[in-house]
Scaffold this motif. Structure first.
Motif, PDB file in Angstrom:
ATOM      1  N   LEU A   1       0.811  -1.222   0.000  1.00 27.46           N
ATOM      2  CA  LEU A   1       0.000   0.000   0.000  1.00 27.46           C
ATOM      3  C   LEU A   1       0.839   1.264   0.000  1.00 27.46           C
ATOM      4  N   GLU A   2       2.126   1.134   0.381  1.00 28.85           N
ATOM      5  CA  GLU A   2       2.978   2.321   0.368  1.00 28.85           C
ATOM      6  C   GLU A   2       3.171   2.847  -1.060  1.00 28.85           C
ATOM      7  N   ARG A   3       2.904   2.016  -2.067  1.00 29.11           N
ATOM      8  CA  ARG A   3       3.057   2.435  -3.454  1.00 29.11           C
ATOM      9  C   ARG A   3       1.744   2.884  -4.087  1.00 29.11           C
ATOM     10  N   ALA A   4       0.654   2.748  -3.371  1.00 30.87           N
ATOM     11  CA  ALA A   4      -0.665   3.070  -3.943  1.00 30.87           C
ATOM     12  C   ALA A   4      -0.798   4.571  -4.173  1.00 30.87           C
ATOM     13  N   ARG A   5      -1.411   4.944  -5.295  1.00 30.17           N
ATOM     14  CA  ARG A   5      -1.643   6.357  -5.585  1.00 30.17           C
ATOM     15  C   ARG A   5      -2.796   6.494  -6.545  1.00 30.17           C
ATOM     16  N   ALA A   6      -3.396   7.687  -6.574  1.00 29.61           N
ATOM     17  CA  ALA A   6      -4.526   7.957  -7.471  1.00 29.61           C
ATOM     18  C   ALA A   6      -4.032   8.073  -8.907  1.00 29.61           C
ATOM     19  N   VAL A   7      -4.834   7.569  -9.833  1.00 29.95           N
ATOM     20  CA  VAL A   7      -4.512   7.592 -11.257  1.00 29.95           C
ATOM     21  C   VAL A   7      -5.649   8.290 -11.999  1.00 29.95           C
ATOM     22  N   THR A   8      -5.305   9.127 -12.966  1.00 31.88           N
ATOM     23  CA  THR A   8      -6.323   9.749 -13.809  1.00 31.88           C
ATOM     24  C   THR A   8      -6.572   8.852 -15.016  1.00 31.88           C
ATOM     25  N   PRO A   9      -7.778   8.323 -15.173  1.00 34.66           N
ATOM     26  CA  PRO A   9      -8.029   7.401 -16.286  1.00 34.66           C
ATOM     27  C   PRO A   9      -8.002   8.119 -17.632  1.00 34.66           C
ATOM     28  N   ASP A  10      -7.559   7.399 -18.653  1.00 35.91           N
ATOM     29  CA  ASP A  10      -7.549   7.902 -20.025  1.00 35.91           C
ATOM     30  C   ASP A  10      -8.855   7.471 -20.674  1.00 35.91           C
ATOM     31  N   ARG A  11      -9.806   8.401 -20.804  1.00 31.94           N
ATOM     32  CA  ARG A  11     -11.137   8.062 -21.303  1.00 31.94           C
ATOM     33  C   ARG A  11     -11.107   7.652 -22.769  1.00 31.94           C
ATOM     34  N   ASP A  12     -10.182   8.221 -23.547  1.00 27.89           N
ATOM     35  CA  ASP A  12     -10.106   7.888 -24.966  1.00 27.89           C
ATOM     36  C   ASP A  12      -9.560   6.477 -25.190  1.00 27.89           C
TER      37      ASP A  12
ATOM     38  N   ASP B   1       1.759  -8.175  -2.991  1.00 30.28           N
ATOM     39  CA  ASP B   1       1.950  -6.739  -2.771  1.00 30.28           C
ATOM     40  C   ASP B   1       1.524  -5.930  -3.995  1.00 30.28           C
ATOM     41  N   ASP B   2       1.779  -6.456  -5.190  1.00 26.30           N
ATOM     42  CA  ASP B   2       1.360  -5.768  -6.406  1.00 26.30           C
ATOM     43  C   ASP B   2      -0.160  -5.701  -6.490  1.00 26.30           C
ATOM     44  N   PHE B   3      -0.805  -6.815  -6.150  1.00 25.57           N
ATOM     45  CA  PHE B   3      -2.268  -6.842  -6.167  1.00 25.57           C
ATOM     46  C   PHE B   3      -2.838  -5.831  -5.179  1.00 25.57           C
ATOM     47  N   ARG B   4      -2.288  -5.785  -3.959  1.00 25.08           N
ATOM     48  CA  ARG B   4      -2.806  -4.839  -2.958  1.00 25.08           C
ATOM     49  C   ARG B   4      -2.587  -3.402  -3.406  1.00 25.08           C
ATOM     50  N   CYS B   5      -1.432  -3.128  -4.001  1.00 29.14           N
ATOM     51  CA  CYS B   5      -1.155  -1.784  -4.514  1.00 29.14           C
ATOM     52  C   CYS B   5      -2.166  -1.416  -5.587  1.00 29.14           C
ATOM     53  N   LEU B   6      -2.417  -2.330  -6.518  1.00 30.71           N
ATOM     54  CA  LEU B   6      -3.366  -2.067  -7.590  1.00 30.71           C
ATOM     55  C   LEU B   6      -4.766  -1.843  -7.031  1.00 30.71           C
ATOM     56  N   LEU B   7      -5.160  -2.655  -6.063  1.00 30.13           N
ATOM     57  CA  LEU B   7      -6.507  -2.561  -5.502  1.00 30.13           C
ATOM     58  C   LEU B   7      -6.704  -1.230  -4.790  1.00 30.13           C
ATOM     59  N   MET B   8      -5.725  -0.813  -3.969  1.00 33.03           N
ATOM     60  CA  MET B   8      -5.871   0.446  -3.241  1.00 33.03           C
ATOM     61  C   MET B   8      -5.730   1.639  -4.176  1.00 33.03           C
ATOM     62  N   SER B   9      -4.903   1.533  -5.200  1.00 36.45           N
ATOM     63  CA  SER B   9      -4.808   2.613  -6.186  1.00 36.45           C
ATOM     64  C   SER B   9      -6.137   2.800  -6.905  1.00 36.45           C
ATOM     65  N   SER B  10      -6.836   1.691  -7.144  1.00 38.00           N
ATOM     66  CA  SER B  10      -8.161   1.772  -7.765  1.00 38.00           C
ATOM     67  C   SER B  10      -9.125   2.552  -6.889  1.00 38.00           C
ATOM     68  N   VAL B  11      -9.095   2.269  -5.589  1.00 40.52           N
ATOM     69  CA  VAL B  11      -9.970   2.987  -4.653  1.00 40.52           C
ATOM     70  C   VAL B  11      -9.628   4.474  -4.648  1.00 40.52           C
ATOM     71  N   LEU B  12      -8.348   4.799  -4.577  1.00 42.47           N
ATOM     72  CA  LEU B  12      -7.924   6.201  -4.555  1.00 42.47           C
ATOM     73  C   LEU B  12      -8.272   6.914  -5.856  1.00 42.47           C
ATOM     74  N   SER B  13      -8.416   6.152  -6.936  1.00 43.65           N
ATOM     75  CA  SER B  13      -8.756   6.732  -8.241  1.00 43.65           C
ATOM     76  C   SER B  13     -10.253   6.859  -8.451  1.00 43.65           C
TER      77      SER B  13
END
Length: 419
Positions: free
Chosen positions: A17-28, A45-57
């Motif tokens: 989760l220390e690597r999790a961050r919000a991502v701006t989706p590319d709508r196009d 750890d990669d899965f948890r990072c991806l999952l929490m980044s999704s929430v933050l996004s």
């Protein structure tokens, strides 16, 4: 890998989760890549990072399938969440992680559908919870799996958040009987019901004992009950598959525990509906949800669960116990900032019930379609709002698009003069 018990008892932040961050989706491009660097093989750890980044996004849901790129749903749009597909063995590792045991694949291969919850521990000591469904699908080797994760809010929603006005709330809170909240998967039924439950718990003037039966438990209400001062309300929650064998068993158990309110997560079969009717007809207030597209469809689906030999008697019980039916849709805002609830509802007043009882059961859905076309307000005639009545002001004010209005109400909606 930690087993489920160790994970639940751990107080440190979940790995990755220390690597999790919000991502701006590319709508196009319909891309929202959640990992800065994707390893050759996805680890926990990669899965948890991806999952929490999704929430933050801002994602509400994530879908992981064997041999596919994971998808995240943000404001009703699905985006690819990784650059490469995940192999069956990688998906199996994720399944073990979220289920908390290595027997998950055996359960899936045994044709069992798994419904459960999963938690991530955040740095601030709080938890991010998810509702999880794991189902077997046809894969490259015939034994694929799909894992669907729904992010659950860390705080119990309030009435303002789900946009329930006082008049509507009053109709949703009768002294007894059945209240049904219907809609498609992902339409916010559970969130709306949680807000109603919170309003009952916070009503100091009427302390209640609530029994909540879910599969799985989504909202724990700890943030509500931990702050109680001067209230004697209480809620006891049970999870089907963990504490109870079925929803119907939970309702029958509830009847021996002297509750004021019984919440049944989903009315999905004859046994559950029958038990809920029994509870309603013996003076309890019962809330439940079901999958349906409108009020007429809700009643049709409930009637279809009754055996032919019992249909008329059970239909009479259903009408006797029904107090309110609300069908909810979540529609994207035209400005792309989120989604807005659109609701159709009907209050089952004595007049509505009498009209139904004067007809053959097979004619009830048609009568309800006719009922929903008559504009009514909260007065002596009861409360009724059709889907077109709900959509019209949202379209006129530019809250939702014409395309979404037509999708919900059909082409005739715009042709009849809605702008």
């Amino acid at each position: 890998m930690m087993d489920g018990t160790a994970r639940m008892s751990s107080r440190r932040m979940s790995g990755g989760l220390e690597r999790a961050r919000a991502v701006t989706p590319d709508r196009d491009r319909l891309e929202a890549f959640m990992l800065d660097e994707e390893p050759g093989r996805i680890a926990e750890d990669d899965f948890r990072c991806l999952l929490m980044s999704s929430v933050l996004s801002g994602a509400s849901d994530m879908t992981i399938q064997s041999d596919m790129q994971p998808r995240v749903e943000i404001h009703g749009v699905n985006y690819r969440a990784t650059r490469k597909p995940w192999s069956p063995s990688e998906v199996d590792q994720v399944l073990i992680e979220v289920y908390g045991g290595a027997n998950a694949r055996t359960e899936i291969n045994g044709r069992r559908v798994l419904d459960f919850s999963y938690e991530l521990h955040l740095a601030n000591g709080r938890r991010q919870r998810f509702r999880v469904n794991a189902t077997g699908i046809h894969g490259r080797d015939g034994q694929g799996v799909e894992i669907s994760l729904r992010a659950l809010p860390s705080a119990t929603p309030e009435l303002e958040e789900v946009q329930l006005n006082p008049a509507l709330l009053g109709a949703l809170c009768p002294p007894n009987g059945i209240v049904i909240i219907a809609g498609a998967t992902g339409s916010g039924k559970s969130t709306t019901l949680a807000a109603i439950t919170r309003s009952h718990l916070e009503n100091l003037g009427r302390p209640v004992k609530i029994i909540d039966i879910q599969a799985p438990i989504e909202f724990t209400f700890r943030d509500v009950t931990s702050g109680f001062e001067g209230s004697s309300s209480m809620i006891g929650q049970s999870e089907v598959g963990r504490h109870l064998a079925s929803f119907s068993d939970g309702v029958r158990s509830a009847l021996r525990r002297k509750p004021n309110i019984i919440i049944v997560g989903e009315a999905r079969d004859f046994a559950t509906i029958s038990a809920s009717l029994e509870a309603a007809l013996t003076g309890h207030l019962v809330y439940t949800t079901t999958h349906a597209s409108d009020v007429s469809d809700t009643i049709r689906r409930l009637l279809s669960t009754f055996p032919a030999a019992e249909r008329e008697a059970r239909a009479f019980d259903l009408v006797s116990g029904l107090r309110f039916c609300m069908v909810q849709h979540l529609v994207p805002r035209h400005d792309g900032t989120g989604r807005v609830p659109v609701r159709e509802w009907l209050q089952f007043t004595p007049r509505v019930k009498e009209n139904l009882l004067n007809l053959d059961v097979n004619d009830w859905p048609g009568e309800l379609v006719r009922e929903m076309t008559v504009p009514r307000t909260l007065d002596a005639n009861g409360m009724c709002q059709s889907l077109t009545q709900a959509v019209d002001p949202l379209l006129r004010e530019g809250v939702i698009s014409r395309e979404d209005a037509v999708r919900l109400c059909g082409p005739a909606f715009v042709q009849q003069g809605a702008s």
